[in-house]
Design an enzyme around this catalytic site. Structure first.
Site, PDB file in Angstrom:
ATOM      1  N   ASP A 269       0.848  -1.187   0.000  1.00 56.92           N
ATOM      2  CA  ASP A 269       0.000   0.000   0.000  1.00 56.92           C
ATOM      3  C   ASP A 269       0.889   1.244   0.000  1.00 56.92           C
ATOM      4  O   ASP A 269       1.876   1.314   0.743  1.00 56.92           O
ATOM      5  CB  ASP A 269      -0.907   0.008   1.234  1.00 56.92           C
ATOM      6  CG  ASP A 269      -2.003   1.051   1.136  1.00 56.92           C
ATOM      7  OD1 ASP A 269      -2.973   0.807   0.394  1.00 56.92           O
ATOM      8  OD2 ASP A 269      -1.881   2.106   1.780  1.00 56.92           O
ATOM      9  N   ASN A 277      -1.843  12.869  -3.794  1.00 56.84           N
ATOM     10  CA  ASN A 277      -2.768  13.235  -4.864  1.00 56.84           C
ATOM     11  C   ASN A 277      -3.254  14.671  -4.718  1.00 56.84           C
ATOM     12  O   ASN A 277      -3.340  15.427  -5.686  1.00 56.84           O
ATOM     13  CB  ASN A 277      -3.974  12.288  -4.857  1.00 56.84           C
ATOM     14  CG  ASN A 277      -4.033  11.416  -6.105  1.00 56.84           C
ATOM     15  OD1 ASN A 277      -3.270  11.596  -7.038  1.00 56.84           O
ATOM     16  ND2 ASN A 277      -4.941  10.466  -6.098  1.00 56.84           N
ATOM     17  N   ASP A 286      -1.374   9.270 -10.868  1.00 57.18           N
ATOM     18  CA  ASP A 286      -1.391   8.124 -11.782  1.00 57.18           C
ATOM     19  C   ASP A 286       0.025   7.708 -12.153  1.00 57.18           C
ATOM     20  O   ASP A 286       0.334   6.511 -12.237  1.00 57.18           O
ATOM     21  CB  ASP A 286      -2.184   8.480 -13.054  1.00 57.18           C
ATOM     22  CG  ASP A 286      -3.678   8.575 -12.788  1.00 57.18           C
ATOM     23  OD1 ASP A 286      -4.132   8.134 -11.711  1.00 57.18           O
ATOM     24  OD2 ASP A 286      -4.398   9.090 -13.671  1.00 57.18           O
ATOM     25  N   GLU A 313      -4.506   2.630  -4.515  1.00 54.30           N
ATOM     26  CA  GLU A 313      -3.057   2.591  -4.286  1.00 54.30           C
ATOM     27  C   GLU A 313      -2.612   1.258  -3.697  1.00 54.30           C
ATOM     28  O   GLU A 313      -1.516   1.151  -3.129  1.00 54.30           O
ATOM     29  CB  GLU A 313      -2.647   3.742  -3.353  1.00 54.30           C
ATOM     30  CG  GLU A 313      -3.175   3.643  -1.924  1.00 54.30           C
ATOM     31  CD  GLU A 313      -4.545   4.299  -1.731  1.00 54.30           C
ATOM     32  OE1 GLU A 313      -4.845   4.694  -0.599  1.00 54.30           O
ATOM     33  OE2 GLU A 313      -5.293   4.411  -2.720  1.00 54.30           O
TER      34      GLU A 313
END
Length: 402
Positions: A269, A277, A286, A313
């Protein structure tokens, strides 16, 4: 054609698919003709071999006629010197190139017609009619039974009819009796050509329809395979998605269960990805997921495993036959290499990211596949709650943190 067919055969099959099934054989492209020859050659050779063997037997079947006509010795000599060599040559050439194979098979029938017609003249009446009509019957059956095309049958029938006509005219002249013999022979030698032409058209149509059906099935299978791969692929990273992982993991677990070997599952993770983000934007997010996925895939594939993106993620990986120490080394390598990644952002400092990894190691005989995944998930939860950017390994009965 199949996926493994030679390129020229695949091209010919594609051309065959574009043809109208009712198109005449003579108007087919050469490549399609070659395809038809390649696919039917074995059957044609087998059928010709049977016909030539029958002709060889028939060579001696007429000896009874020769004996009754008083020409047994001459008949035996003619058959042994001409008919037997002709049919043996035809049998020998059954596996040769199509032109040679077809020519020798046709030549054997023409030689048979010549020998029988010659012996009929030698026998004279009342035996002449029986010999000449025998030529017509034999040639007619050959035309009906041969796997070769009507063009081949035309020259065999025409040559046989011409031989009979010449011998009859030399023996009897232009008499009504001679005309009846010639007419009967012509009907036997040339009449079946209409049936042969119809048979060829139906056979050609069946061949084109079979190729077109086969190619359509191959295209459908390929399309289904492409859809299956797409359905198991994550479009952002190019890794397997959850469905693809489950398919590969089930196979790896079954292999480990069969051998009694160990199986490693990793849950990965990205740390603080929402904040990443929010600060750098979704395009950079991305890009971060893509590069982390690439790094994870490289490390796991080097160790003989595979990786997948579960969503967002979160990633997952598996390695078959890896010890606890080796799994720890691989996971630590992923953590280090992800931490070295740099993401350039306009007007902002270069971004970095880290990952937390939970690892479960057990023999397949000790824990189910779902149990391994849940154990790795618990190890990931512990890694997130003890500082992130780290690896926690849960083996059956013990825990190692690093």
């Amino acid at each position: 054609m199949g996926i493994d067919a030679p390129p020229d055969m695949q091209s010919a099959a594609a051309q065959a698919c574009s043809l109208d099934p009712d198109r005449r054989f003579g108007a087919w492209p050469d490549s399609v003709k070659a395809l038809e020859q390649a696919e039917t050659g074995h059957r044609v050779a087998r059928d010709l071999r049977g016909l030539n063997l029958s002709g060889l037997v028939l060579t001696f079947g007429y000896l009874g006629f020769d004996a009754s006509a008083g020409i047994l010795s001459e008949g035996l000599a003619m058959r042994m010197s001409l008919m037997v060599p002709a049919y043996l040559l035809a049998l020998f050439c059954c596996g040769a190139q199509p032109r040679l194979r077809n020519a020798t098979s046709g030549l054997a029938v023409v030689v048979l017609a010549f020998v029988i017609a010659y012996l009929g003249v030698k026998a004279g009446q009342p035996h002449l009619d029986r010999y000449m009509m025998g030529v017509g019957v034999v040639v007619g059956f050959y035309i009906i039974l041969t796997p070769l095309r009507a063009g081949h049958c035309l020259w065999v029938g025409a040559m046989s009819c011409l031989i009979v006509t010449l011998f009859v005219l030399m023996e009897e002249g232009a008499t009504p009796s001679a005309g009846s013999i010639v007419l009967f022979t012509a009907m036997c030698c040339l009449g079946p050509l209409a049936v042969k032409l119809r048979h060829d058209r139906l056979r050609d149509r069946a061949f084109l329809l079979a190729v077109q059906s086969r190619e359509a099935n191959h295209r459908l299978l390929n399309a289904n395979e492409e859809l299956r791969l797409l359905s198991e692929r994550d479009p952002l990273t190019g890794l397997s998605n959850r469905r693809g992982f489950e398919s590969r993991f089930d196979a790896a677990y079954a292999a480990a269960l069969e051998t009694g070997g160990a199986l490693t599952v990793m849950m990965i993770d990205l740390d603080h990805f929402k904040a990443f983000n929010d600060r750098y934007g979704h395009p950079m997010g991305d890009e971060c997921i893509r590069r982390v996925g690439q790094t994870l895939a490289r490390e796991l594939e080097r160790a003989g495993g595979f990786a997948a993106r579960l969503g967002g993620e979160e990633f997952i990986g598996a390695i078959h036959g890896t010890s606890k120490a080796a799994a720890h080394t691989v996971a630590q390598s992923v953590v280090r290499k992800v931490a070295r990644l740099r993401f350039d952002a306009p007007s902002l400092p270069a971004a970095t990211t880290t990952v937390s990894i939970g690892v479960a190691v057990a023999r397949a005989t000790q824990l189910s596949g779902d149990g391994l995944v849940k154990l790795a998930d618990r190890a990931l939860y512990e890694a997130k709650n003890t500082g992130r950017n780290r690896v926690v390994i849960h083996a059956v009965g013990e825990t190692i943190a690093a």
